[in-house]
Design a protein around this motif. Structure first.
Motif, PDB file in Angstrom:
ATOM      1  N   ASN A 433      23.498 -30.588  -0.222  1.00 28.72           N
ATOM      2  CA  ASN A 433      23.097 -30.465  -1.619  1.00 28.72           C
ATOM      3  C   ASN A 433      23.978 -29.837  -2.581  1.00 28.72           C
ATOM      4  O   ASN A 433      24.593 -28.831  -2.298  1.00 28.72           O
ATOM      5  N   GLU A 472      21.869 -37.520   3.832  1.00 24.09           N
ATOM      6  CA  GLU A 472      20.983 -37.096   2.972  1.00 24.09           C
ATOM      7  C   GLU A 472      21.846 -36.393   1.710  1.00 24.09           C
ATOM      8  O   GLU A 472      22.360 -35.344   1.986  1.00 24.09           O
ATOM      9  N   LEU A 473      21.552 -36.776   0.348  1.00 27.96           N
ATOM     10  CA  LEU A 473      22.407 -36.326  -0.659  1.00 27.96           C
ATOM     11  C   LEU A 473      21.144 -35.592  -1.523  1.00 27.96           C
ATOM     12  O   LEU A 473      20.629 -36.321  -2.375  1.00 27.96           O
ATOM     13  N   ASP A 474      21.298 -34.223  -1.560  1.00 26.11           N
ATOM     14  CA  ASP A 474      20.299 -33.728  -2.712  1.00 26.11           C
ATOM     15  C   ASP A 474      21.357 -33.327  -3.869  1.00 26.11           C
ATOM     16  O   ASP A 474      21.947 -32.084  -3.845  1.00 26.11           O
ATOM     17  N   ILE A 484      20.682 -37.854  -9.457  1.00 26.33           N
ATOM     18  CA  ILE A 484      21.587 -38.880  -8.744  1.00 26.33           C
ATOM     19  C   ILE A 484      22.536 -39.443  -9.772  1.00 26.33           C
ATOM     20  O   ILE A 484      21.886 -40.338 -10.370  1.00 26.33           O
ATOM     21  N   SER A 504      17.486 -39.017  -0.598  1.00 25.03           N
ATOM     22  CA  SER A 504      17.789 -38.146  -1.691  1.00 25.03           C
ATOM     23  C   SER A 504      16.661 -37.300  -1.788  1.00 25.03           C
ATOM     24  O   SER A 504      15.620 -37.895  -2.192  1.00 25.03           O
TER      25      SER A 504
END
Length: 576
Positions: A433, A472-474, A484, A504
């Motif tokens: 995150n 997982e990209l927050d 994003i 995400s």
């Protein structure tokens, strides 16, 4: 049929008289009377023929409709839908059901009733599938609904002998007698309860008042949301429930001795005694969630000696102050969730001390506090300590300042090269995150290079280490808006096309087995449940045939920075 055209002379005479061009002479009246009688007779004959033709047309149309209906039925015999086994249709019906914590069995427009009204075959399958009716989400509508008591009775009747999963949320209940009517229907089926979740709007003592431990023999999971200062005089039955394994109970209530999953909310300074008693008297405990409230300024332990638990594997907490006297040698998962506003800040030293004195091998580490992740000791002390065993990692670094912040340092030490296997050599799942605005605007390319190095088959073979499987990209802006950036989209798409599962989310939720309101403090639960609607972007199946977003995607309300992502997103869902 005779001609309907009157003789020319008579017709001309009638026109002249109507236009007042000449008067009607007495000897001309008889001729007009004869013509008038002929016209009336012709009109009657025409109307009779028209009625006969219309009747014949209606008969032909009815025959055509019957033939078309029969043709459709004959053609449908060869349709795949009529060759589906009931088991396959039942599985499809299960996929149509809404999420349990957003369902309502009090609404006659529930999807189960709508499916049962489609055709006789679907109705037969629905009415003879008790497992579809065994989830009782008793949630009152904001503006009320008619026939809700009959709807609940139908659910109980159609569920037959199936174990019941029950949720009771009386937030929008208009009368106190509503709960009485609900209990009147539920209590006779208490022997079938296996999962019960009660919101803080339900009178819990009344709910369990007439029960004994042996009247709830199947109860395995119980989640009670209530103010910590609420008095529970009639809940001793819970501490003796024979099958209860998972529970969230307010502080002061006793857990059954065979409990395996406990969620405890601590208020005040006497939490140390509650924790010590919990761990000492429950040897089968494998997962524990400990949430410190805003009034728990410190945790006072009754004695200075350590509390050890040999079987605990998963620990979730929102503060590190509870770790100083705990020893969990079997711990494999540690999650530090977002903290409340407490007087004492969280400490990396407490986590390091806890891991060292426990001699545990963590396989999953999640730190959802930017203040912890931004501290220098986090990179230099904690991460190297757990690096050799961690396979799943989630970090919140939203407060990090690039280029010398924890993001850049973490990416640098995690990058796999021919000279180094990188930090966390066994890592297969990574969640981050982070902030992608301001000083962190150049975050994308170094991060993608690190991920590509963890996906390299050559480097994985060289170091005999697994490749990264889940990412997982927050990502967030400085104003905390989920986002994003465009310069990450192409790289994420390329990684997803090569087999990496990329997703995400707007936030990382508290990992609770219970309903959503159990994740928040009593003062913010309801507001969070109604207002904090989040969304998920999943890149794993983004190669659609049309290259355009699905209808469900177009219906969503996207954030201000997300329009560029819409063509790339194929699967979306709300997270509440």
């Amino acid at each position: 049929m005779r001609s309907v055209i009157a003789p020319y002379g008579q017709s001309l005479l009638v026109d002249q008289v109507i236009r007042h061009e000449r008067p009607l002479l007495p000897d001309e009246s008889s001729a007009i009377q004869i013509s008038l009688s002929a016209l009336k007779s012709t009109k009657s004959e025409g109307e009779a023929r028209i009625a006969a033709i219309r009747a014949q047309l209606q008969h032909l149309e009815e025959e055509h409709r019957v033939v078309c209906t029969s043709l459709a039925k004959h053609e449908s015999v060869f349709s795949p839908i009529h060759r589906l086994p009931n088991e396959v249709l039942l599985h499809i019906f299960r996929l149509c059901l809404p999420d349990f914590y957003h369902d309502s069995c009090l609404n006659r427009n529930n999807v189960r009733f709508r499916l049962a009204r489609t055709c006789w075959w679907w109705r037969d399958v629905m009415m003879n599938s008790p497992m579809l009716w065994a989830a009782l989400a008793i949630r009152f509508e904001p503006y009320g609904c008619d026939g809700w008591l009959d709807s609940l009775a139908d659910f109980l009747r159609l569920s037959a002998r199936q174990p019941l999963k029950i949720l009771v949320d009386a937030t929008f209940s208009r009368w106190d007698n509503d709960i009485v009517d609900i209990l009147r229907l539920l209590i006779p089926h208490s022997h079938r309860w296996w999962h019960v979740a009660l919101s803080d709007t339900v009178s819990h003592d009344r709910f369990f008042k007439h029960l004994t431990p042996w009247s709830i023999p199947m109860l395995e999971e119980l989640y009670i949301s209530a103010s910590p200062w609420t008095s529970f005089e009639d809940l001793d039955v819970i501490g003796s429930a024979p099958s209860l394994r998972k529970a969230e109970l307010p502080m002061g209530l006793s857990f059954p001795p065979n409990i395996t999953h406990a969620h405890l909310y601590i208020v005040g300074d006497d939490g140390g005694s509650a924790l010590k008693n919990l761990f000492a008297s429950h040897p089968h405990l494998v997962e524990c969630h400990i949430h410190l409230g805003t009034t728990a300024s410190t945790v006072v332990w009754p004695q200075s000696n350590f509390v050890e638990h040999a079987n605990l594997q998963i620990l979730v907490t929102n503060h590190t102050m509870i770790l100083d006297y705990l020893i969990f040698p079997a711990l494999t998962t540690f999650h530090l969730s977002a903290t409340s506003i407490l007087a004492e800040p969280c400490s990396v030293d407490s986590i390091v001390h806890f891991v060292r004195q426990s001699h545990c091998q963590l396989s999953a580490l999640s730190v959802n506090q930017p203040e912890i992740c931004d501290s220098p000791e986090f990179i230099t002390d904690l991460l190297p300590l757990v690096s050799g065993s961690v396979a799943s990692l989630y970090l919140d670094t939203t407060h990090s300042d690039a280029p010398d912040g924890v993001n850049s340092r973490l990416i640098e030490v995690m990058k796999r090269t021919s000279e180094s296997a990188g930090l966390f050599p066994r890592l297969t799942s990574l969640g981050l995150n982070t902030c992608v605005d301001g000083k962190c605007a150049n975050f994308g390319e170094p991060f993608l290079e690190m991920v590509r190095s963890r996906r390299s088959c050559q480097l994985a073979t060289q170091w005999k280490a697994p490749r990264l499987v889940d990412l997982e990209l927050d990502a967030r802006r400085l104003d905390d808006t989920p986002c994003i950036p465009e310069h990450l989209v192409k790289g994420l798409q390329e990684l997803a096309a090569k087999g990496l599962h990329v997703s995400s989310r707007g936030y990382h939720p508290w990992p609770s087995e219970g309903p959503p309101w159990l994740e928040y403090e009593a003062s913010t639960r309801r507001n969070s449940a109604l207002n904090d609607v989040k969304y998920l972007y999943d890149f794993s199946d983004s190669n659609s045939d049309s290259g355009h977003p699905s209808e469900s995607t177009r219906d969503l309300s996207w954030g201000p920075a997300l329009p560029s992502l819409v063509p790339h997103v194929s699967r979306c869902r709300y997270l509440r």
